[in-house]
Scaffold this motif. Structure first.
Motif, short mmCIF file in Angstrom:
data_model
loop_
_atom_site.label_atom_id
_atom_site.label_comp_id
_atom_site.label_asym_id
_atom_site.label_seq_id
_atom_site.Cartn_x
_atom_site.Cartn_y
_atom_site.Cartn_z
N LEU A 93 3.19 -16.90 5.26
CA LEU A 93 1.95 -16.98 6.03
C LEU A 93 1.23 -18.28 5.71
O LEU A 93 0.02 -18.31 5.49
CB LEU A 93 1.05 -15.78 5.73
N ILE A 97 0.21 -15.84 1.35
CA ILE A 97 0.81 -14.84 0.46
C ILE A 97 1.23 -15.56 -0.81
O ILE A 97 2.30 -16.18 -0.89
CB ILE A 97 2.03 -14.16 1.13
N MET A 333 1.21 1.02 11.44
CA MET A 333 0.20 1.97 10.95
C MET A 333 -1.21 1.60 11.40
O MET A 333 -2.18 1.93 10.74
CB MET A 333 0.21 1.99 9.42
N THR A 334 -1.35 0.86 12.49
CA THR A 334 -2.68 0.42 12.90
C THR A 334 -3.16 1.25 14.09
O THR A 334 -2.64 1.11 15.21
CB THR A 334 -2.65 -1.08 13.28
N ASP A 335 -4.14 2.09 13.85
CA ASP A 335 -4.78 2.88 14.91
C ASP A 335 -3.77 3.69 15.73
O ASP A 335 -3.92 3.83 16.95
CB ASP A 335 -5.56 1.96 15.86
N TRP A 362 6.54 -10.64 2.78
CA TRP A 362 5.12 -10.67 3.15
C TRP A 362 4.60 -9.38 3.73
O TRP A 362 3.41 -9.07 3.61
CB TRP A 362 4.89 -11.81 4.15
N ASP A 363 5.47 -8.59 4.37
CA ASP A 363 5.01 -7.37 5.03
C ASP A 363 5.49 -6.13 4.30
O ASP A 363 5.80 -5.11 4.90
CB ASP A 363 5.47 -7.35 6.49
N MET A 364 5.51 -6.22 2.98
CA MET A 364 6.01 -5.11 2.16
C MET A 364 5.13 -3.87 2.29
O MET A 364 3.93 -3.96 2.53
CB MET A 364 6.09 -5.56 0.70
N ASP A 365 5.76 -2.72 2.12
CA ASP A 365 5.05 -1.44 2.15
C ASP A 365 5.18 -0.75 0.80
O ASP A 365 6.28 -0.62 0.27
CB ASP A 365 5.64 -0.51 3.22
N LEU A 366 4.05 -0.26 0.29
CA LEU A 366 4.07 0.51 -0.95
C LEU A 366 4.49 1.95 -0.67
O LEU A 366 4.38 2.43 0.46
CB LEU A 366 2.69 0.50 -1.58
N THR A 369 2.23 4.22 1.50
CA THR A 369 2.23 4.24 2.96
C THR A 369 2.87 5.53 3.48
O THR A 369 2.51 6.02 4.56
CB THR A 369 3.00 3.04 3.55
#
Lengths: 421, 121
Positions: A93, A97, A333-335, A362-366, A369
């Motif tokens: 990014l 990041i 996961m947005t709206d 950069w777009d990692m998920d824990l 989520t």
């Protein structure tokens, strides 16, 4: 540094100008989440994580068997396409990041291998027990027009990965990279790496410009099915001509990562691979989930009219898709809570969804989520975070030392509180 | 409202961040262009340490009077706090997320007194 006031009690201060980048510190909030959610109570398996094997390229080059390629590699190394190539990689990014540049200088002890230390740090912080590790720049070997180079480098990387990383840390696994442009080399790869410690399947980067239905691959699929290995398709940036219309990585990523897996999955189904190899399990990695209901609906609609083109199919495409496995990241996961819940239902997520972080990208998920989704019950969460992968790969559970320590502490506390005073 | 002393004015160089943990809440104090800002160091996205990354100005795309794209620049008057985990961006001035105003970092009052920097918690 410490300060305190009478009103607040002890205050802990940190000054970032005095600190070196450290993965454990950078993920301190993830570690808090792991404690709060009691991850020590169950196994967490991450089916898609990465390292930067380019940092170890001099080691990998030693495994290249072709002496000319080895000499070339020692000079060329693994270059990253940049802003000057028109096929840039903007995963960081544009400096936003900071772990990308921070981790390059992160200090580690001399042993074990640097990648093992870095993996343990993020896995322990997140509460991850077992992680499937993939390369980063070498995913793009698929874009090289030089098939011999792709095959030679893939072989070297796979050997290095098994001998230097997987053999040293049983919590790290991998689905071995297949040089898909070279079907014979794929077969040789499966033969050689079967039984190697940490090998739990095989992986195709779905940006190759070869179609999965070609007869050249039938021997490969039969071999994987016979040996009980899942076949994963991992998406990537690719070089699809249509994506060249984008002037921003935003578009390349949002569409491209889904597009490649949609192409491969569609070809897989309309050429009846689920009928021809009914026990071969497929996994679709790093495309998120929103594309799956879209594709189910498109393919089912097509099937009702054009069944004459796919006579080997005995069921609707979505029926086969519900039996495939999907990695969760990057989960949209947005709206969209209702859409997400419906997506989980459509893909039979309770048994088919596999948690993935994609860390350190950069777009990692824990794990949170998945764990924090309000429409899942506790057992569903545990299945998606680890149970489904444990069954799919037949994994021996190996828990992180931190989680075992927390579990022991909880047990001690329970005994202590139950003891008569 | 209790105040916690963070540092003296000369201790924190411009651009630096200091994080305090007060009663299980992390508060980040940021010094930017001589001004102090304090926010809850917790990203509403996935819980990342929102203030431990970089600050970057708003990117602006420029159009001419006919609507043609002619380039891009930074708006140095709109600095963003960028969460280091995923790059979620928040206006430094008020902590409001750049893409969705419903998301924000909780703001704390900073008091400068007698050369000392304090946060009201």
């Amino acid at each position: 540094m410490d300060a305190k006031t009478e009103e607040t009690g002890p205050v802990e201060l940190r000054d970032f100008s005095l600190e070196h980048y450290d993965t454990t510190q950078a993920l301190a909030h993830a570690a808090e989440q792991a404690v709060q959610r009691k991850y020590e109570d169950f196994l967490i398996v991450d089916v898609d994580s990465h390292h930067y094997e380019s940092e170890s390229f001099s080691e990998i080059a030693e495994y290249i068997e072709d002496p000319v390629l080895r000499q070339n590699a020692s000079h060329q190394a693994m270059t990253k396409p940049g802003i000057d190539t028109g096929n840039g990689s903007f995963q960081e990014l544009n400096g936003r990041i900071i772990r990308y540049r921070g981790r390059r200088k992160e200090k580690v002890p001399p042993t074990p291998h640097r990648d093992i230390t870095l993996m343990r740090r993020w896995m322990d912080a997140m509460g991850t027990d077992i992680a499937c590790l993939f390369p980063t720049p070498m995913l793009n070997l698929s874009l090289s027009p030089n098939v011999a180079m792709q095959t030679g480098l893939a072989w070297a990387y796979n050997r290095w990965l098994c001998e230097r990383i997987l053999a040293e840390e049983p919590r790290i696994k991998s689905m071995i990279y297949l040089p898909f442009h070279d079907p014979a080399a794929c077969v040789k790869t499966v033969e050689y790496f079967t039984g190697k410690p940490g090998v739990i399947g095989f992986m195709v980067t779905s940006t190759h410009h070869r179609s999965v239905f070609e007869n050249d691959y039938i021997k490969l699929y039969a071999m994987l099915q016979e040996r009980g290995f899942p076949l994963a398709f991992h998406s990537a940036t690719g070089s699809e001509p249509g994506l060249r219309l984008f002037n921003k990585f935003f578009g390349v990523h949002a569409l491209g990562f889904c597009w490649h897996n949609m192409v491969y999955l569609t070809n897989w189904i309309i050429n009846a691979m689920p009928e021809r190899f009914p026990k071969l399990k497929t996994i679709w990695i790093e495309s998120g989930l929103a594309w799956v209901p879209f594709l189910m609906q498109r393919l089912d609609n097509e099937y009702m009219i054009r069944s004459s083109e796919v006579p080997m199919l005995k069921r609707k495409p979505s029926d086969y898709m519900r039996e495939m496995y999907y990695s969760s990241q990057p989960m949209e996961m947005t709206d969209n809570r209702e859409s997400l819940e419906l997506t989980f239902k459509l893909i039979n997520a309770k048994s088919q969804l596999l948690y993935a972080s994609d860390f350190p990208h950069w777009d990692m998920d824990l794990p949170s989520t998945i764990y924090d989704l309000p429409f899942l019950d506790e057992q569903d969460k545990r299945n998606i975070l680890g149970g489904n992968a444990q069954r799919l790969f037949n994994l021996e559970p190996i828990y992180s030392p931190q989680k075992l320590a927390r579990r022991a502490a909880v047990a001690r506390d329970a005994v202590g509180s139950a003891s008569p005073t | 409202m209790p105040e916690v002393k963070v540092c003296t004015d000369s201790e924190l160089v411009d651009g630096a961040v200091r994080v305090l943990r007060v009663k299980d809440i992390e508060i980040a104090v940021i010094k930017h262009a001589g001004q102090y800002f304090a926010y809850h160091n917790h990203c509403p996205h996935q819980g990342g340490p929102a203030c431990e990354g970089v600050r970057m100005p708003q990117v602006v795309e420029l159009l001419d009077t006919q609507g043609n794209f002619i380039g891009q620049t930074f708006d140095e008057n709109d600095i963003h706090i960028v969460c280091p985990w995923h790059g979620y961006e928040f206006h430094l001035s008020d902590g409001v997320n750049v893409s969705d105003k419903r998301l924000r970092l909780k703001k704390f009052k900073v008091v400068e007194r007698d050369g000392g920097i304090y946060v009201a918690v």
